[in-house]
Design a protein around this motif. Structure first.
Motif, short mmCIF file in Angstrom:
data_model
loop_
_atom_site.label_atom_id
_atom_site.label_comp_id
_atom_site.label_asym_id
_atom_site.label_seq_id
_atom_site.Cartn_x
_atom_site.Cartn_y
_atom_site.Cartn_z
N VAL A 1 1.01 -1.18 0.16
CA VAL A 1 -0.14 0.04 0.18
C VAL A 1 0.86 1.34 -0.13
CG1 VAL A 1 -2.19 -1.12 1.31
CG2 VAL A 1 -0.28 0.05 2.50
N PRO A 2 0.62 2.60 -0.37
CA PRO A 2 1.33 3.40 -0.64
C PRO A 2 1.53 4.27 0.77
CG PRO A 2 -0.78 3.94 -1.19
CD PRO A 2 -0.84 2.51 -1.15
N PRO A 3 2.51 5.02 1.03
CA PRO A 3 2.58 5.55 2.43
C PRO A 3 1.45 5.99 2.85
CG PRO A 3 4.40 6.07 0.63
CD PRO A 3 3.49 5.27 0.15
N PRO A 4 1.08 6.28 4.09
CA PRO A 4 -0.18 6.85 4.72
C PRO A 4 -0.01 8.28 4.41
CG PRO A 4 0.98 5.43 6.38
CD PRO A 4 1.97 5.63 5.09
N ARG A 5 -0.98 8.83 4.14
CA ARG A 5 -1.30 10.36 3.66
C ARG A 5 -1.99 11.11 4.81
NH1 ARG A 5 -4.70 12.01 0.41
NH2 ARG A 5 -3.33 13.66 -0.41
N GLU B 1 4.99 -1.17 12.83
CA GLU B 1 5.66 0.08 12.75
C GLU B 1 4.98 0.96 12.08
OE1 GLU B 1 9.71 -0.44 12.07
OE2 GLU B 1 10.13 -2.00 13.48
N ARG B 2 4.39 0.73 10.94
CA ARG B 2 3.58 1.65 10.16
C ARG B 2 2.52 2.36 10.73
NH1 ARG B 2 2.77 1.82 4.25
NH2 ARG B 2 1.02 2.63 3.83
N MET B 3 1.65 1.61 11.77
CA MET B 3 0.67 2.12 12.40
C MET B 3 1.34 3.14 13.49
SD MET B 3 -2.11 -0.86 13.12
CE MET B 3 -2.76 0.22 14.43
N ALA B 4 2.41 2.72 14.29
CA ALA B 4 2.90 3.41 15.34
C ALA B 4 3.49 4.81 14.94
CB ALA B 4 4.09 2.84 15.95
N ALA B 5 4.11 4.80 13.54
CA ALA B 5 4.72 5.97 13.03
C ALA B 5 3.70 7.04 12.99
CB ALA B 5 5.66 5.47 12.23
N LEU B 6 2.68 6.89 12.60
CA LEU B 6 1.64 7.84 12.26
C LEU B 6 0.99 8.40 13.34
CD1 LEU B 6 -1.34 6.47 11.79
CD2 LEU B 6 -0.36 5.57 9.75
N VAL B 7 1.15 7.80 14.52
CA VAL B 7 0.34 8.58 15.70
C VAL B 7 1.12 9.28 16.44
CG1 VAL B 7 -1.09 7.63 17.75
CG2 VAL B 7 -1.20 6.28 15.50
N ARG B 8 0.48 10.50 16.97
CA ARG B 8 1.11 11.46 18.01
C ARG B 8 0.10 11.48 19.04
NH1 ARG B 8 4.00 10.39 14.23
NH2 ARG B 8 5.47 11.81 13.14
N ILE B 9 0.88 11.15 20.34
CA ILE B 9 0.06 11.37 21.67
C ILE B 9 0.35 12.72 22.26
CG2 ILE B 9 -0.57 10.01 23.88
CD1 ILE B 9 0.18 7.42 22.67
N VAL B 10 -0.37 13.39 22.56
CA VAL B 10 -0.13 14.66 23.29
C VAL B 10 -0.43 14.67 24.88
CG1 VAL B 10 -1.06 17.42 23.59
CG2 VAL B 10 -0.76 16.25 21.28
N ALA C 1 2.49 18.39 9.34
CA ALA C 1 2.58 18.85 7.81
C ALA C 1 4.06 18.98 7.41
CB ALA C 1 1.94 20.25 7.94
N ALA C 2 4.65 19.25 8.05
CA ALA C 2 6.24 19.16 7.61
C ALA C 2 6.75 17.82 7.30
CB ALA C 2 7.19 19.90 8.90
N ALA C 3 6.17 16.75 7.92
CA ALA C 3 6.47 15.60 7.56
C ALA C 3 6.04 15.16 6.29
CB ALA C 3 6.20 14.62 8.66
N GLY C 4 5.03 15.68 5.79
CA GLY C 4 4.36 15.43 4.39
C GLY C 4 3.10 14.56 4.48
N TYR C 5 2.56 14.74 5.67
CA TYR C 5 1.25 14.06 5.70
C TYR C 5 0.00 15.20 4.92
CZ TYR C 5 2.59 10.58 8.82
OH TYR C 5 3.28 9.59 9.29
N ALA C 6 -1.01 14.76 4.49
CA ALA C 6 -1.89 15.71 3.62
C ALA C 6 -2.92 15.89 4.64
CB ALA C 6 -2.51 14.76 2.51
N ALA C 7 -3.44 15.22 5.89
CA ALA C 7 -4.24 15.65 6.76
C ALA C 7 -4.09 14.90 7.79
CB ALA C 7 -5.67 15.27 6.02
N ALA D 1 -6.90 2.14 9.87
CA ALA D 1 -7.28 2.68 8.50
C ALA D 1 -6.27 3.63 7.95
CB ALA D 1 -8.59 3.43 8.87
N ALA D 2 -5.51 4.34 8.62
CA ALA D 2 -4.61 5.35 7.98
C ALA D 2 -3.29 4.46 7.43
CB ALA D 2 -4.11 6.45 9.03
N ALA D 3 -2.98 3.41 8.19
CA ALA D 3 -1.84 2.58 7.70
C ALA D 3 -2.12 1.91 6.49
CB ALA D 3 -1.44 1.78 8.93
N ASP D 4 -3.56 1.71 6.42
CA ASP D 4 -3.98 1.01 4.88
C ASP D 4 -4.09 1.87 3.96
OD1 ASP D 4 -3.69 -1.62 6.15
OD2 ASP D 4 -5.63 -1.66 6.59
N GLY D 5 -3.83 3.01 4.21
CA GLY D 5 -3.80 4.16 3.12
C GLY D 5 -5.21 5.05 3.01
N ALA D 6 -6.13 4.87 3.84
CA ALA D 6 -7.39 5.49 3.87
C ALA D 6 -7.41 6.88 4.04
CB ALA D 6 -8.33 5.11 4.97
#
Length: 379
Positions: free
Chosen positions: A21-25, A44-53, A103-109, A159-164
């Motif tokens: 699947v393409p990189p998560p957006r 690791e793909r899932m963990a990398a796209l989550v931020r916990i404040v 945003a700087a990391a390249g995520y679209a949303a 869902a995000a890790a699967d490219g949704a």
């Protein structure tokens, strides 16, 4: 049973994501009340796209961040001694920094998934920060806490890790939060009273010392379920209610058993859950400090959620009652209006007014309380 291997991990981990699947957006942001333990992600793909404040906890004049052993020990001692313990929402600036980094990391949303807005002002801080974000941000009030929120974050991350797309990531979070149920026992209502989170259980204070309450989260509020006279009977009753919750569900189920200061009781309850439903995935983990600060020592909580959430339709999109409003300037987008189709999920419009689904009955006379006033928030 050796519970050492179960602490902080799933009894039966659920594999998520695929290799081609393409990189998560879309990235997912949440707060530290979500209870996710280290190693929670299926990849690791899932963990990398989550931020916990992190959400701060104040013991006296000392400010602590979530998750350190020093803070946990200090909180347990403070609760035992009846010291002043307070919490605060994260400042909007903390969310602004996270959204900018993504945003700087390249995520679209970004889909920003948080605990009930009726218990904390965290979702308001996220909403303020989202207005000036460089990329679209959808802010979701899950009307839940602890792993009721954590399950939703996990579903969104999968869902995000699967490219949704953001729309479908938001759907995964809201549908999962709506399907979860949280029951919990506290030895005393005093700490909830001090924090202003007592809601409809306030009428029980006439017999405070004699009551061992069983509570639940309904429409984002703490509501009373039953009054029990002794701790052993209350724990037995919590197990019965948990069993009834499992019996009412079909298909695979996930259960999180939270504790603070009573790990042995949590292990016993988790073992009973596995005996009742061997196909159930069980997570045993401490309650986050920001929640334990309000629930008090000896709290025991159970979060139950389906292990399999609704699939996307043939076109790869979630079936929603409506679409998020388009926004090309980076202003906040709220989750789609799911209240009519997914019962019990509280969603908030851009003016801050809150609506609830119709699946769970409201509790008359219950007023929500938030954390400290914005002027008292901690940067």
């Amino acid at each position: 049973m050796d519970w050492t291997a179960l602490r902080g991990r799933w009894f039966k981990p659920r594999a998520t994501g695929s290799g081609n699947v393409p990189p998560p957006r879309v990235a997912v942001v949440t707060d530290s009340s979500c209870s996710l333990p280290s190693g929670w992600a299926g990849s690791e793909r899932m963990a990398a796209l989550v931020r916990i404040v992190p959400m701060p906890v104040m013991i006296g004049e000392q400010i602590y961040g979530e998750g350190t052993d020093k803070m946990i020990a200090a909180l347990a001692l403070a609760l035992a001694q009846g010291q002043d313990v307070r919490t605060s929402r994260p400042a909007p600036g903390q969310f602004e920094a996270v959204y900018a980094e993504l945003a700087a990391a390249g995520y679209a949303a970004v889909v920003s998934v948080h605990l009930s807005g009726k218990l904390s002002g965290t979702v308001d801080s996220a909403r303020l920060a989202a207005r000036t974000a460089q990329i679209p941000v959808q802010v979701i009030d899950t009307a839940s806490v602890a792993m009721g929120l954590g399950f939703a974050v996990e579903a969104a991350a999968a869902a995000a890790a699967d490219g949704a797309e953001a729309r479908d990531v938001a759907f995964a979070a809201t549908s999962c939060a709506a399907a979860a149920n949280i029951l919990f026992y506290v030895p005393s209502l005093e700490q909830l009273r001090r924090g202003g989170r007592i809601g409809a259980a306030a009428g029980w204070f006439g017999t405070l010392l004699a009551v061992k309450p069983i509570l639940a989260i309904r429409d984002g509020l703490v509501v009373p379920i039953e009054r029990v006279r002794t701790a052993p009977k209350a724990l037995a009753r919590l197990e019965e209610l948990c069993r009834a919750e499992l019996d009412a569900r079909t298909g695979p189920v996930r259960v999180a058993v939270h504790h603070f200061g009573n790990e042995a009781e949590a292990e016993r309850l988790a073992s009973a859950v596995i005996r009742e439903r061997p196909d159930t995935s069980v997570l045993l983990c401490p309650l986050p400090a920001v929640l334990a600060a309000h629930a008090g020592l000896g709290v025991l909580a159970v979060a139950v959620s389906p292990a399999v959430m609704p699939n996307l339709n043939e076109s790869g999109q979630a079936r929603l009652a409506g679409d998020p409003q388009a926004d090309t300037g980076g202003a906040a987008q709220e989750a789609a209006p799911l209240a009519g189709s997914i019962p019990g999920t509280a969603l908030t419009d851009t003016t801050g007014s809150t609506g609830t689904g119709s699946g769970r009955p409201g509790v008359p006379g219950v007023a929500g309380r938030r954390d400290l006033d914005p002027e008292s928030d901690i940067d």
